[in-house]
Enzyme design. Structure first.
Site, PDB file in Angstrom:
ATOM      1  N   ASP A   1       3.057 -23.991 -22.565  1.00  0.00           N
ATOM      2  CA  ASP A   1       3.812 -22.809 -22.989  1.00  0.00           C
ATOM      3  C   ASP A   1       5.128 -22.680 -22.226  1.00  0.00           C
ATOM      4  OD1 ASP A   1       1.678 -21.072 -24.667  1.00  0.00           O
ATOM      5  OD2 ASP A   1       0.676 -22.075 -23.000  1.00  0.00           O
TER       6      ASP A   1
ATOM      7  N   ASP B   1       7.797 -24.780 -16.102  1.00  0.00           N
ATOM      8  CA  ASP B   1       8.803 -23.748 -16.369  1.00  0.00           C
ATOM      9  C   ASP B   1       8.599 -22.498 -15.524  1.00  0.00           C
ATOM     10  OD1 ASP B   1       6.423 -22.845 -17.724  1.00  0.00           O
ATOM     11  OD2 ASP B   1       7.685 -21.497 -18.896  1.00  0.00           O
TER      12      ASP B   1
ATOM     13  N   ASP C   1       3.310 -28.955 -18.475  1.00  0.00           N
ATOM     14  CA  ASP C   1       2.847 -27.636 -18.851  1.00  0.00           C
ATOM     15  C   ASP C   1       3.073 -27.503 -20.354  1.00  0.00           C
ATOM     16  OD1 ASP C   1       2.154 -24.804 -18.475  1.00  0.00           O
ATOM     17  OD2 ASP C   1       4.273 -24.433 -18.848  1.00  0.00           O
TER      18      ASP C   1
END
Length: 223
Positions: free
Chosen positions: A9, A169, A7
């Site tokens: 961001d 995240d 991922d």
């Protein structure tokens, strides 16, 4: 080939400052001033533009779905105009990417940021060529947590989609990996790091120095 898909961001980079600035640009146009707070609202920022607009408007008692829809393109344009002022890669992130590539893994990105913005950010920060694939929110007809963007990122990085691991995240990343039938590693240093253990990923990552060993444990050596 085995692949490691990231991922973007809140996982590879802290992009929250520039995202929040773009949202506040919209709120100023609406007459509310700066509604979201740098640092404090980082966890909202990495959930996307619509989430920032929704949360901010609710904070000032002015939420309306039509307003969110109308200002979402405005937010994207403001972000594109100032995309890398505050953004920084987390310590050791790029070193871990290079270590994984040296070990023989394919490395790519699967993000729910629009592809053109992800491409622009990585290009302006000089790291686009570090990654063999980039799949964004609008690359395919579906986005995470649908498993297909993850599978496509693995394929475009030269790997088999059953032999990848997703580094993320959020619950979105956890659910994406689960739907794809592959392991996930969730970082504890992002804006929502304290919440990651409750999602029960296959592993938690406290520092990027540990990632190559974790990957080998979860999906085996590259060679």
């Amino acid at each position: 080939m085995r692949t490691v898909i990231f991922d973007l961001d809140g996982t590879l980079a802290d992009t929250s400052g520039d995202l929040l600035a773009a949202a506040n640009h919209c709120f100023r146009e609406m007459g509310h001033g700066d509604v979201l707070v740098h640092g404090q609202d980082a966890g909202i920022a990495v959930r996307g533009g619509r989430m920032m607009l929704t949360h901010g408007l609710k904070r000032v008692g002015a939420y309306d779905e039509g307003t969110v829809n109308a200002y979402y393109p405005v937010l994207l344009e403001a972000y594109a105009q100032d995309i890398d002022t505050h953004t920084q890669f987390y310590p050791g992130a790029l070193e871990a990417v290079e270590a994984l590539k040296t070990a023989g893994y394919g490395v790519g990105i699967c993000t729910n940021k629009p592809e053109r913005l992800a491409h622009q950010l990585l290009s302006q920060m000089g790291v686009l060529d570090h990654f063999a694939s980039l799949v964004g929110a609008d690359t395919l007809p579906v986005r995470k947590p649908d498993p297909e963007p993850l599978r496509e990122a693995a394929r475009r990085a030269g790997g088999h989609p059953d032999l990848c691991v997703l580094i993320g995240d959020s619950d979105t990343d956890r659910n994406t990996a689960k739907a794809a039938g592959v392991p996930s590693v969730l970082v504890t240093f992002g804006p929502s790091g304290d919440d990651m253990a409750a999602l029960e990923p296959e592993a938690l990552l406290h520092h990027f120095n540990d990632l190559p060993d974790l990957v080998a444990e979860l999906i085996g050596a590259a060679a």
